[in-house]
Enzyme design. Structure first.
Site: not given
Ligand code: PLP
Length: 378
Positions: A69, A197, A325
């Site tokens: 993502g 993702s 995150c």
């Molecule tokens: N966008 C959203 C809404 C997410 O919840 C996340 C991950 O928590 C991401 C982007 C990022 O994805 P990735 O972990 O695959 O980099």
């Protein structure tokens, strides 16, 4: 242990791993090679691309496989912003994921863009009227997510994208939390770019894709051999691309899943609000129809969220405080801050996110875990 952190990540489905395995072992070819082994790899990559394109209602050449993502969001935002000669103005909201916000900060700092962040209400809602007012002749991009990973708020993407379309401005949506829960037909949503993702719906971490309409001019992030239609150079991760396609095929029927899992989550929310006077639900109420069916986030007045998490784990429930995150960070959640919460209240937040296996026993277990955890915290 009850895992209620599916918005952070999900386990790889056995069928997905089984489908990917040959491309890590005997069918290890490079899709760019012209010998038989390479041609078989190319055929598998084509199948994965066609499957993902069909899922999103778009053309295969409009799909680029990425490493997740964060990369998809960065490629979409930077690619559209730098590839579009219209100007240097972007519209977004402060409730977006950090992979969008940090990328916008980069475009501002390094490429002279300005970003207008739409006002959000205490649930995180933006309005079409505010978007209409923010659009300018030099606006190159609107980026607003489909489902918020912290609050579960759903943006009315089709409505918002139609406003952007009136002004001929491309609309990107971060739909990372959506597969399996919402219909993701890009033309029906009216979006010109969309990020997914794999690890949020049963594919491995490090798998992802971005849909980029062929009507857009994209400046790539990675320069090299021109793979992925020139959008993302580098030898493709064939196994993870196949895994992503199979995971999308298995993602489930959104309407049924929304109703079934939504009922479990709503019962849990009702139980929490009825029993614990210090609990406040983040985002809109379940009857509004504006919530992700599996995400329920609360603040617990006077309780430290991190301590509550530990006590919940002691009681057999794993969930998260704010967004995983940014776990490890002691900064209050930027999403809750954007909703107008003060930093002390932000630090009392805990998010529960159910999976497709949700049932009433899980909701009852989570509720009793919370009872136990809050009792220990006095
Ligand atoms: N966008 C959203 C809404 C997410 O919840 C996340 C991950 O928590 C991401 C982007 C990022 O994805 P990735 O972990 O695959 O980099």
């Amino acid at each position: 242990m009850l895992y209620l952190d599916h918005a952070a990540t999900t386990p790889v489905k056995p069928e997905v791993l089984k489908a990917a395995w040959p491309y890590l072992t005997e069918e290890f070819g490079n899709p760019s090679s012209v010998h038989e082994t390479g041609l078989r790899a190319k055929a598998a990559l084509d199948w994965a691309r066609e499957t993902c394109a069909k899922f999103l209602g778009v053309y295969p050449h409009e799909i680029a496989f990425t490493a997740g993502g964060t990369e998809s969001n960065n490629l979409a935002l930077t690619g559209i912003a730098l590839g579009n000669p219209r100007g240097r103005h972007i519209v977004s909201a402060r409730t977006e994921h950090s992979s969008v916000l940090a990328c916008l900060d980069y475009l501002v700092a390094s490429h002279g863009f300005t970003v207008d962040y739409l006002p959000v209400d205490s649930c995180g809602r933006v309005t079409s009227e505010a978007l209409r007012l923010a659009l300018r002749p030099d606006t190159t991009l609107v980026t607003l997510m489909l489902a918020n990973n912290e609050t579960g708020l759903i943006h009315p993407v089709a409505e918002l994208a139609s406003v952007a379309a009136e002004f001929d401005v491309p609309f990107h949506t971060d739909a990372v939390q959506a597969p399996g829960w919402f219909d993701l037909n890009a033309p029906a949503l009216g979006v010109k770019a969309l990020s997914l993702s794999g690890h949020k719906f049963g594919a491995p971490k490090g798998s992802g894709l971005v849909y980029l309409s062929s009507a857009l001019t994209i400046e790539p992030l990675l320069h090299g051999g021109g793979q992925e239609q020139g959008l993302r150079s580098g030898t493709q991760n064939l196994a993870w691309s196949v895994a992503l396609a199979v995971a999308l095929q298995l993602a489930g029927e959104p309407e049924t899943e929304r109703a079934r899992v939504g009922a479990v989550t709503t019962a849990f929310i009702d139980g929490v609000l009825a029993e614990f006077r210090q609990a406040r639900l983040t985002g809109p109420n379940p009857e509004s129809g504006e919530r992700h069916p599996a995400i329920a986030s609360f603040t617990f007045e006077g309780i430290n969220g991190e301590t509550l998490l530990l006590e919940l784990e002691n009681a057999g429930v794993q969930c998260s405080s704010g967004s995983a995150c940014s776990a490890g960070s002691t900064e209050p959640s930027h999403v809750l801050t954007a909703l107008g919460m003060d930093s002390d209240t932000c630090r009392t937040a805990v998010r529960f996110s159910f999976g497709h296996d949700a049932n009433s026993d899980q909701a009852a277990f989570a509720l009793s875990g919370l009872r136990q955890a809050l009792a220990r915290l006095g």
